[in-house]
Design an enzyme around this catalytic site. Structure first.
Site, PDB file in Angstrom:
ATOM      1  CG  ASN A   1       4.282  -0.574  27.456  1.00  0.00           C
ATOM      2  OD1 ASN A   1       5.159  -1.220  26.879  1.00  0.00           O
ATOM      3  ND2 ASN A   1       2.999  -0.716  27.167  1.00  0.00           N
TER       4      ASN A   1
ATOM      5  CE1 TYR B   1      11.804 -14.745  23.583  1.00  0.00           C
ATOM      6  CE2 TYR B   1      13.008 -16.617  22.684  1.00  0.00           C
ATOM      7  CZ  TYR B   1      12.859 -15.636  23.646  1.00  0.00           C
ATOM      8  OH  TYR B   1      13.767 -15.534  24.669  1.00  0.00           O
TER       9      TYR B   1
ATOM     10  CB  ALA C   1      11.069 -12.900  13.891  1.00  0.00           C
TER      11      ALA C   1
ATOM     12  CB  ILE D   1      17.860 -19.450  32.342  1.00  0.00           C
ATOM     13  CG1 ILE D   1      18.788 -19.010  31.197  1.00  0.00           C
ATOM     14  CG2 ILE D   1      18.450 -19.064  33.694  1.00  0.00           C
ATOM     15  CD1 ILE D   1      20.127 -19.713  31.172  1.00  0.00           C
TER      16      ILE D   1
END
Length: 253
Positions: free
Chosen positions: A62, A163, A165, A196
């Site tokens: 993690n 996201y 930031a 993508i």
């Protein structure tokens, strides 16, 4: 950097862009250390790398856990003896509006957990992995390369406070690290992809996908292999550091 026999660590290496990067680098002769949380996906990527004739090992970790990151990079160093490159690719989305209001009343807010979970993976995870990779490079005298995955959303995007930031922070860290680590011969760059084509975009409603394609000057979504090609460019061009490459099909023009 000549990629032959270079040891490259890829976080989020089990699928998507991480997998495409791994296979592309394997075709150039690199050795891969793949980090992710999903063992089955990691095994699949390792097999693809081996099919390309390259060596790969995987590590379950993690990236938000400092002890796991430190331990994983120590294991990689022990297994491969050196770390030549890192691609900070692991990332998540938890989209939502800052607030939602109806008839002058706020009916929903982005929760702190929703915000913090994205910052933890996309920014703190990049920090931890970049710090450990740089430490090993400096201690072994390796003139390595660190590539951080940002996004064109770093300039701000509706529904992506967290996201945007995190990806803006990634670019700021990239520039800072390039200035700090240059004296050790370590280069640092960033890539800011547009939309993508992935399993997620393939599952979109056709009208939504068509709208995204029409927003781009090239008239289509990007391909994972095109991002992987940019990764190789940064590794191989030894005059590149401290900059972000936008690969978005002209979306941000």
């Amino acid at each position: 950097m000549n990629l032959t026999d270079k040891v490259i660590v890829i976080t989020g290496g089990g699928q998507g862009l991480g997998r495409a990067m791994a296979v592309s680098l394997a075709n150039s002769g690199a050795k891969l250390a793949l980090v992710d949380l999903n063992e089955q996906l990691l095994e699949e990527t390792v097999q693809l790398v081996q099919d390309a004739g390259a060596m790969a090992k995987y590590y379950i970790a993690n990236v938000t856990n400092e002890q796991e990151v430190e331990s994983t990079f120590n294991h990689i160093k022990n297994d491969f003896k050196v770390i030549d490159g890192l691609i900070n690719n692991a990332g998540i989305l938890r989209d939502g509006m800052l607030i939602k209001a109806k008839d002058g009343q706020v009916v929903k807010k982005m929760s702190l957990e929703q915000f913090q979970s994205v910052i933890d993976v996309n920014l703190s995870g990049v920090f931890l992995c970049g710090r450990e990779a740089a430490s090993h490079m400096v201690e072994s005298g390796t003139k390595g390369v660190i590539i951080n995955m940002s996004s064109i959303a770093r300039g701000g995007n509706i529904g992506q406070t967290n996201y945007a930031a995190s990806k803006a922070g990634v670019v700021a860290m990239t520039t800072t690290w390039a200035r700090e680590l240059g004296r050790f011969g370590i280069r640092v760059g960033a890539i800011a992809p547009g939309v993508i084509r992935t399993a997620m975009t393939d599952a979109m409603k056709p009208e939504m996908r068509d709208r995204l394609e029409k927003m781009k000057a090239v008239g289509r979504l990007g391909e994972a292999d095109e991002i992987a090609h940019t990764v190789k460019y940064i590794f191989e061009n030894e005059f590149f550091t401290g900059r972000v490459v936008e690969i978005d099909g002209g979306l941000s023009m």
